[in-house]
Design an enzyme around this catalytic site. Structure first.
Site, PDB file in Angstrom:
ATOM      1  N   TYR A   1       3.008  -4.732  -3.327  1.00 43.33           N
ATOM      2  CA  TYR A   1       4.179  -3.840  -3.326  1.00 43.33           C
ATOM      3  C   TYR A   1       3.351  -2.560  -3.950  1.00 43.33           C
ATOM      4  O   TYR A   1       2.921  -2.632  -4.787  1.00 43.33           O
ATOM      5  CB  TYR A   1       5.067  -4.171  -4.176  1.00 43.33           C
ATOM      6  CG  TYR A   1       6.221  -3.111  -4.146  1.00 43.33           C
ATOM      7  CD1 TYR A   1       6.453  -2.387  -3.295  1.00 43.33           C
ATOM      8  CD2 TYR A   1       6.871  -3.066  -5.514  1.00 43.33           C
ATOM      9  CE1 TYR A   1       7.461  -1.449  -3.662  1.00 43.33           C
ATOM     10  CE2 TYR A   1       7.880  -2.140  -5.866  1.00 43.33           C
ATOM     11  CZ  TYR A   1       8.374  -1.281  -4.819  1.00 43.33           C
ATOM     12  OH  TYR A   1       9.147  -0.229  -4.947  1.00 43.33           O
TER      13      TYR A   1
ATOM     14  N   CYS B   1      15.058  -0.333 -13.493  1.00 41.89           N
ATOM     15  CA  CYS B   1      14.641   0.158 -14.632  1.00 41.89           C
ATOM     16  C   CYS B   1      15.020   1.658 -14.690  1.00 41.89           C
ATOM     17  O   CYS B   1      14.685   2.630 -13.715  1.00 41.89           O
ATOM     18  CB  CYS B   1      13.016   0.314 -14.948  1.00 41.89           C
ATOM     19  SG  CYS B   1      12.636   1.219 -16.533  1.00 41.89           S
TER      20      CYS B   1
ATOM     21  N   ASP C   1       3.625   5.305 -13.362  1.00 40.22           N
ATOM     22  CA  ASP C   1       2.511   4.719 -12.271  1.00 40.22           C
ATOM     23  C   ASP C   1       1.816   3.628 -12.966  1.00 40.22           C
ATOM     24  O   ASP C   1       1.452   3.783 -14.190  1.00 40.22           O
ATOM     25  CB  ASP C   1       1.328   5.858 -12.043  1.00 40.22           C
ATOM     26  CG  ASP C   1       0.511   5.189 -10.975  1.00 40.22           C
ATOM     27  OD1 ASP C   1       0.704   5.826  -9.661  1.00 40.22           O
ATOM     28  OD2 ASP C   1      -0.400   4.320 -11.179  1.00 40.22           O
TER      29      ASP C   1
ATOM     30  N   ARG D   1       3.162  14.461 -11.280  1.00 42.82           N
ATOM     31  CA  ARG D   1       4.067  13.263 -12.078  1.00 42.82           C
ATOM     32  C   ARG D   1       5.424  13.545 -12.041  1.00 42.82           C
ATOM     33  O   ARG D   1       5.872  14.735 -12.546  1.00 42.82           O
ATOM     34  CB  ARG D   1       3.507  13.605 -13.512  1.00 42.82           C
ATOM     35  CG  ARG D   1       4.000  12.434 -14.442  1.00 42.82           C
ATOM     36  CD  ARG D   1       3.111  12.241 -15.977  1.00 42.82           C
ATOM     37  NE  ARG D   1       3.392  13.304 -16.777  1.00 42.82           N
ATOM     38  CZ  ARG D   1       3.062  13.141 -17.904  1.00 42.82           C
ATOM     39  NH1 ARG D   1       2.181  12.012 -18.415  1.00 42.82           N
ATOM     40  NH2 ARG D   1       3.246  14.125 -18.891  1.00 42.82           N
ATOM     41  N   SER D   2       6.047  12.630 -11.900  1.00 39.12           N
ATOM     42  CA  SER D   2       7.603  13.011 -12.026  1.00 39.12           C
ATOM     43  C   SER D   2       8.112  12.228 -13.081  1.00 39.12           C
ATOM     44  O   SER D   2       8.848  12.704 -13.891  1.00 39.12           O
ATOM     45  CB  SER D   2       8.286  12.482 -10.660  1.00 39.12           C
ATOM     46  OG  SER D   2       7.974  13.318  -9.382  1.00 39.12           O
ATOM     47  N   GLY D   3       8.026  10.765 -13.007  1.00 40.44           N
ATOM     48  CA  GLY D   3       8.625   9.975 -14.164  1.00 40.44           C
ATOM     49  C   GLY D   3       7.398   9.257 -15.118  1.00 40.44           C
ATOM     50  O   GLY D   3       7.800   8.684 -16.232  1.00 40.44           O
TER      51      GLY D   3
ATOM     52  N   TYR E   1       3.893  -1.204  -7.234  1.00 41.85           N
ATOM     53  CA  TYR E   1       3.135  -2.015  -8.479  1.00 41.85           C
ATOM     54  C   TYR E   1       1.834  -1.889  -8.285  1.00 41.85           C
ATOM     55  O   TYR E   1       1.206  -2.788  -8.061  1.00 41.85           O
ATOM     56  CB  TYR E   1       3.543  -3.526  -8.360  1.00 41.85           C
ATOM     57  CG  TYR E   1       5.254  -3.680  -8.509  1.00 41.85           C
ATOM     58  CD1 TYR E   1       5.822  -2.720  -9.276  1.00 41.85           C
ATOM     59  CD2 TYR E   1       5.709  -5.011  -8.269  1.00 41.85           C
ATOM     60  CE1 TYR E   1       7.139  -3.112  -9.362  1.00 41.85           C
ATOM     61  CE2 TYR E   1       7.034  -5.288  -8.703  1.00 41.85           C
ATOM     62  CZ  TYR E   1       7.792  -4.288  -9.180  1.00 41.85           C
ATOM     63  OH  TYR E   1       9.061  -4.465  -9.501  1.00 41.85           O
TER      64      TYR E   1
HETATM   65  P1  FDA Z   1       4.567   8.755 -11.636  1.00 38.59           P
HETATM   66  O1  FDA Z   1       5.122  10.021 -12.047  1.00 38.59           O
HETATM   67  O2  FDA Z   1       3.400   8.153 -12.385  1.00 38.59           O
HETATM   68  O3  FDA Z   1       4.299   8.722 -10.148  1.00 38.59           O
HETATM   69  C1  FDA Z   1       3.815   7.697  -9.549  1.00 38.59           C
HETATM   70  C2  FDA Z   1       3.002   8.120  -8.277  1.00 38.59           C
HETATM   71  O4  FDA Z   1       3.639   8.867  -7.463  1.00 38.59           O
HETATM   72  C3  FDA Z   1       1.662   8.761  -8.731  1.00 38.59           C
HETATM   73  O5  FDA Z   1       0.664   8.509  -7.581  1.00 38.59           O
HETATM   74  C4  FDA Z   1       2.123  10.298  -8.701  1.00 38.59           C
HETATM   75  O6  FDA Z   1       1.171  11.019  -8.342  1.00 38.59           O
HETATM   76  C5  FDA Z   1       3.154  10.085  -7.264  1.00 38.59           C
HETATM   77  N1  FDA Z   1       4.176  11.240  -7.603  1.00 38.59           N
HETATM   78  C6  FDA Z   1       4.984  11.319  -8.307  1.00 38.59           C
HETATM   79  N2  FDA Z   1       5.954  12.152  -8.261  1.00 38.59           N
HETATM   80  C7  FDA Z   1       5.397  12.606  -6.894  1.00 38.59           C
HETATM   81  C8  FDA Z   1       6.021  13.727  -6.180  1.00 38.59           C
HETATM   82  N3  FDA Z   1       7.033  14.485  -6.490  1.00 38.59           N
HETATM   83  N4  FDA Z   1       5.501  14.024  -4.844  1.00 38.59           N
HETATM   84  C9  FDA Z   1       4.580  13.268  -4.430  1.00 38.59           C
HETATM   85  N5  FDA Z   1       3.945  12.364  -5.458  1.00 38.59           N
HETATM   86  C10 FDA Z   1       4.410  11.953  -6.300  1.00 38.59           C
HETATM   87  N6  FDA Z   1      10.007  -0.100  -8.775  1.00 38.59           N
HETATM   88  C11 FDA Z   1      10.970  -0.449  -8.352  1.00 38.59           C
HETATM   89  O7  FDA Z   1      10.827  -0.226  -6.864  1.00 38.59           O
HETATM   90  N7  FDA Z   1      11.816  -1.039  -8.631  1.00 38.59           N
HETATM   91  C12 FDA Z   1      12.038  -1.261 -10.042  1.00 38.59           C
HETATM   92  O8  FDA Z   1      12.988  -1.847 -10.654  1.00 38.59           O
HETATM   93  C13 FDA Z   1      11.043  -0.615 -10.796  1.00 38.59           C
HETATM   94  N8  FDA Z   1      11.019  -0.831 -12.143  1.00 38.59           N
HETATM   95  C14 FDA Z   1       9.927  -0.352 -12.913  1.00 38.59           C
HETATM   96  C15 FDA Z   1      10.142  -0.509 -14.403  1.00 38.59           C
HETATM   97  C16 FDA Z   1       8.935  -0.043 -15.039  1.00 38.59           C
HETATM   98  C17 FDA Z   1       9.033  -0.223 -16.686  1.00 38.59           C
HETATM   99  C18 FDA Z   1       7.661   0.452 -14.532  1.00 38.59           C
HETATM  100  C19 FDA Z   1       6.744   1.172 -15.452  1.00 38.59           C
HETATM  101  C20 FDA Z   1       7.789   0.709 -13.154  1.00 38.59           C
HETATM  102  C21 FDA Z   1       8.689   0.365 -12.188  1.00 38.59           C
HETATM  103  N9  FDA Z   1       8.964   0.245 -10.846  1.00 38.59           N
HETATM  104  C22 FDA Z   1       9.913  -0.312 -10.227  1.00 38.59           C
HETATM  105  C23 FDA Z   1       7.616   0.509 -10.314  1.00 38.59           C
HETATM  106  C24 FDA Z   1       7.772   2.301 -10.100  1.00 38.59           C
HETATM  107  O9  FDA Z   1       8.805   2.474  -8.787  1.00 38.59           O
HETATM  108  C25 FDA Z   1       6.540   3.084  -9.604  1.00 38.59           C
HETATM  109  O10 FDA Z   1       5.672   2.858 -10.681  1.00 38.59           O
HETATM  110  C26 FDA Z   1       6.879   4.627  -9.331  1.00 38.59           C
HETATM  111  O11 FDA Z   1       5.684   4.961  -8.575  1.00 38.59           O
HETATM  112  C27 FDA Z   1       7.147   5.542 -10.363  1.00 38.59           C
HETATM  113  O12 FDA Z   1       7.460   6.640 -10.086  1.00 38.59           O
HETATM  114  P2  FDA Z   1       7.242   7.828 -11.256  1.00 38.59           P
HETATM  115  O13 FDA Z   1       7.913   9.037 -10.858  1.00 38.59           O
HETATM  116  O14 FDA Z   1       8.064   7.259 -12.556  1.00 38.59           O
HETATM  117  O15 FDA Z   1       5.855   7.933 -11.922  1.00 38.59           O
END
Ligand code: FDA
Length: 534
Positions: A471, A169, A108, A103-105, A474
């Protein structure tokens, strides 16, 4: 702790490693293994019995839909402080069959970074948030838990004419976002975030630290868009910063059905992918309170645009190319590119730039949500939009909608196979269909989910076919999933995999087979290795 006490867990761990003794909790051996690698490490592992477990879990849940008592929870949360901690977690997870969810942000769409039915460990990278910018080279090294907002803020601190083409975002983590593509207001000018990655550091399933040179071009290709939690754990990205003017123009024009919204959105489709690469256009369609009729609702189209230039320049262009919009000076504001992110994210105009640093704000408030995605290659006819309005009238005010994001420009110039993200030339725009709700309970959720699925069904004749493209960022488990907690099956995965990756899916499977044949990194939509072809 005296030496005798300290050596006891080490001896136990060694015994366990050698003879595989089982214990009452599935994770006890895992913990002993971690302690064997580093005697201090267990202080940053949280079991469900730990009083901080729930708050830590919730700290990065960005969709309240997956923050209920019924949501499957990880057995453990681990917050590594240094790279060796991640390597130990990988080695012990392998030995003791505990799945890792990185988990980074936490954004998902299906909560896969912290929720699964399998015995799992959420590896929360929250401590990996360094940003190092090289202005001379116009590059930066960033760690995975850096949010887009933090990155944009740090770039703006150093330069008003540099930016990075990632998402809108500001709270999204770049670990997940770049792993799936990453689009934002600069996509027509510079492509996706993943198109602008120069190098990386990844820890593979053996616990080795790899960079671009040592992983080879196949794996480097796969990690830039082929989905997170699949090929390894990204611990850093080296990104290319891109030039932007010191002042850009952001505009919003809203039109309701009574103000000709149907015709204007219809016309928008014929113009939007052919405009100068300096213009990005997004249209949000939803049901609103009617501004000119008391106690009534209507459908509204909100046209949000970003122009890498002055207000006058954009107005001149719109008068020539898209006069139907009726864009006027008072619809627009000039600001820095970093501020335009706050504008697009819905912050009030006078918000301080520091708002970009707040990783706790939620784009959806306390609303639960689900999203689905599509790509449009032929303009939708007027009658098609009229049917969309009927669908939007089935839900409450601002609880369901569509977000259309313009393509063309640089997106059409990059070949489909350049990185795993394949949605390039031929797309006029991307669609996100969304539902938001605040009510608790399964019944309420099912109502909104069914509505969203109905809207998606309705869109079928108007969007891409064979495959119906989607995508990867999403994430939508409706279009298919691996079995159990991520056990892959090539044939099943091919169906949703083609939607996300089109012809790049098979190359992703080949890379996966080469770098992680045992499918250690997996989730419900990770790429399976070829050995899964049963
Ligand atoms: P999270 O930590 O949940 O990770 C998402 C996935 O990536 C999971 O499968 C996780 O295990 C894996 N992962 C995380 N960190 C990793 C690492 N270091 N190494 C390997 N795998 C890793 N998209 C976009 O393109 N443009 C946009 O403007 C937006 N806006 C937006 C707004 C909101 C409110 C949400 C909820 C989502 C978006 N998104 C988006 C979608 C977003 O890009 C997508 O959900 C990402 O995967 C989120 O990354 P996080 O690290 O935050 O999530």
């Amino acid at each position: 702790m005296d030496t005798a006490h300290r050596s006891f867990p080490i001896l136990v761990a060694l015994f366990v490693l050698l003879f595989g003794v089982t214990s009452s909790q599935p994770y006890e051996e895992f913990l002993q293994c971690l302690e064997f690698h580093d005697s201090n490490i267990t202080s940053i592992v949280y079991t469900r019995a730990n009083s901080s477990f729930s708050s830590l879990l919730e700290s990065s849940i960005r969709n309240p839909r997956f923050d209920t008592s019924a949501t499957p929870k990880p057995l453990l949360i681990f917050t590594p402080r240094q790279i060796s901690h991640i390597q130990s977690a990988i080695r012990c997870s392998r030995a003791h069959r505990i799945q890792i969810r990185v988990r980074s942000g936490g954004h998902d769409y299906e909560g896969l970074s912290y929720s699964t039915i399998s015995p799992s460990l959420t590896l929360d990278l929250i401590s990996f948030r360094n940003i190092s910018i090289d202005l001379a080279q116009q590059t930066a090294w960033i760690q995975p838990a850096v949010t887009t907002g933090e990155l944009y803020y740090r770039i703006a601190e150093k330069s008003s004419t540099l930016a990075f083409p990632s998402g809108i975002c500001p709270t999204v983590g770049l670990g997940g976002q770049i792993s799936g593509g990453g689009w934002g207001t600069l996509l027509r000018k510079y492509g996706l975030a993943a198109d602008n990655v120069l190098d990386t550091r990844v820890i593979d399933a053996e616990g080795r630290i790899l960079d671009r040179a040592s992983m080879g071009e196949d794996m480097f290709w796969a990690i830039r868009g082929g989905g997170g939690n699949t090929f390894g754990i990204v611990i850093a990205w080296k990104i290319k910063l891109v030039p932007v003017p010191a002042s850009v123009t952001a505009c919003t024009v809203t039109r309701t059905l009574e103000q000709n919204a149907t015709e204007i959105v219809h016309r928008w489709q014929y113009v939007v992918d052919k405009l100068s690469n300096d213009v990005f256009f997004m249209v949000v369609l939803n049901r609103v309170v009617n501004p000119i009729q008391a106690n009534a609702t209507t459908i509204q189209a909100s046209f949000n645009s970003l122009y890498l230039g002055s207000i006058e320049g954009l107005i001149l262009m719109m008068e020539a190319k898209f006069p139907d919009l009726g864009l006027r000076r008072e619809n627009c504001v000039e600001m820095s590119w970093a501020k335009s992110i706050l504008y697009f994210a819905g912050f009030p105009l006078n918000s301080p730039l520091e708002s970009l640093l707040d990783r706790t704000i939620s784009a959806t408030g306390s609303a639960k949500f689900k999203g689905k995605s599509d790509y449009v290659k032929e303009p939708i006819p007027i009658s098609g939009f009229e049917g969309i309005w009927e669908k939007l009238k089935e839900v409450g005010v601002q609880t369901g909608g569509l977000i259309l994001a313009s393509y063309g420009g640089k997106m059409s110039e990059i070949p489909e196979s350049s990185i795993p993200f394949p949605h390039r030339a031929g797309n006029i725009y991307q669609v996100e269909e969304v539902a938001f709700w605040v009510e608790d309970g399964v019944e309420a959720a099912d109502g909104y989910l069914n509505w969203l699925r109905g809207l998606y069904e309705y869109m079928t004749p108007y969007v891409s076919k064979n495959p119906r493209e989607a995508y990867a960022n999403y994430r939508d488990l409706d279009i298919g999933r691996n079995g159990g907690g991520g056990e892959g099956d090539y044939r099943r995965a091919r169906s949703w995999g083609s939607s996300y990756y089109k012809n790049n899916f098979d190359r992703l499977v080949r890379v996966k087979t080469a770098v992680d044949p045992a499918n250690f990194f997996r989730n419900e939509q990770s790429i399976p290795p070829l050995s899964s072809w049963r």
